[in-house]
Design an enzyme around this catalytic site. Sequence first.
Site, mmCIF file in Angstrom:
data_model
loop_
_atom_site.group_PDB
_atom_site.id
_atom_site.type_symbol
_atom_site.label_atom_id
_atom_site.label_comp_id
_atom_site.label_asym_id
_atom_site.label_seq_id
_atom_site.Cartn_x
_atom_site.Cartn_y
_atom_site.Cartn_z
ATOM 1 N N ASP A 48 0.857 -1.186 0.000
ATOM 2 C CA ASP A 48 0.000 0.000 0.000
ATOM 3 C C ASP A 48 0.892 1.235 0.000
ATOM 4 O OD1 ASP A 48 -2.352 1.694 0.209
ATOM 5 O OD2 ASP A 48 -3.378 -0.044 1.075
ATOM 6 N N GLY A 136 -9.260 -3.825 -8.845
ATOM 7 C CA GLY A 136 -9.493 -2.383 -8.777
ATOM 8 C C GLY A 136 -10.035 -1.819 -10.071
ATOM 9 N N ASP A 165 -19.890 -10.164 -10.542
ATOM 10 C CA ASP A 165 -21.094 -10.007 -11.369
ATOM 11 C C ASP A 165 -21.744 -11.372 -11.646
ATOM 12 O OD1 ASP A 165 -20.449 -7.125 -11.833
ATOM 13 O OD2 ASP A 165 -18.759 -8.010 -12.899
ATOM 14 N N HIS A 193 -16.554 -4.931 -16.649
ATOM 15 C CA HIS A 193 -17.087 -4.867 -15.287
ATOM 16 C C HIS A 193 -17.554 -3.427 -15.055
ATOM 17 C CE1 HIS A 193 -17.687 -5.370 -11.049
ATOM 18 N NE2 HIS A 193 -16.765 -4.464 -10.756
#
Length: 339
Positions: A48, A136, A165, A193
């Site tokens: 991160d 992401g 989905d 997506h």
Amino acid sequence: MTSTGDGKGPLRIVITGAAGQIAYSLLYQICSGDVFGQEQDLIVNLLDITPMLGVLQGVVMEIEDCSLPLVKGVFPTDSVEVAFKDIDVALFVGAMPRKEGMERKDLLSANVKIFKPQGQALEKFAKKTCKILVVGNPANTNCFILAQNAPSIPRENFTCLTRLDHNRAIGQIASRLKISPKSVKNVIIWGNHSSTQFPDARSATVNVNGKETPAYDALKDDNWLKNDFVSIVQKRGAAVIAARKLSSAMSAAKAICDHMRDWWFGTKDHEFTSMGLISDGSYGIEKGLVYSYPVQIKDGKISIVQDLKIDDWSRDLMDKTQKELIEEKNDALKATSTE
């Protein structure tokens, strides 16, 4: 079931955006052996940005406190070199979220700044056999950027998440018929997506009272399948945010685990799932575009399910989501060239 792991020591995994809530929901499932098997030792790198390193220390403490026997090391870092060194699996959960008033091209430009250097790090430091899943958003196009910058990793190793989905589509049909989701098979998510994706139940079957039946025959409601069903699945993420004031972290983490478990151990005979892949031109989709297809998996090899009948209605929806992906790809390439 046979794993695609080599059995030689711990599996090395990197999770980006590791201080976020999807990663928080994901980590226990991975570290407990729910994804790669109860015999597979793990080393997990948590990547991160620098300001989140304190949060990551707290996550590491929690993993330690879970006393999980498969975990042989957890390493928080803000360095791509450390994060991607010799990894077997890369889960790209972190991305720049769309902020209020942000145009799509601005979002793509912001994500190029993230995924271009991460792709270069994959190319330089990761194993060439590394299996890659981009979560992401915009996931398809972020996956495209990543692949562009890691040319020596096989194209078939790049995937993006449309399993969420897919699971949503199963959930809607199961709820409509008042049956268990495990009784619904072979729904398809085509394309992006995004809200242009095409949730397709034409190949789906359902098991009602022990009998396998086409979903269309069991539901007896073409209008619902062609309208509300498609719309609900397309807009489900936004609906969760509107209700929860946060994104769908729990279901996204579950979908990541489903995607990787199927990739690792394979799909069942005569069953398929949905994955975003680098297109080989199947179903008339532009080659090189990252597009969601129905797939089957055996021994770690992903194959697009071929020869499904496509009617005019379906073709229109498949082309519509392809058009959006081409626009996104072109915007991303422009942003990449100005980097």
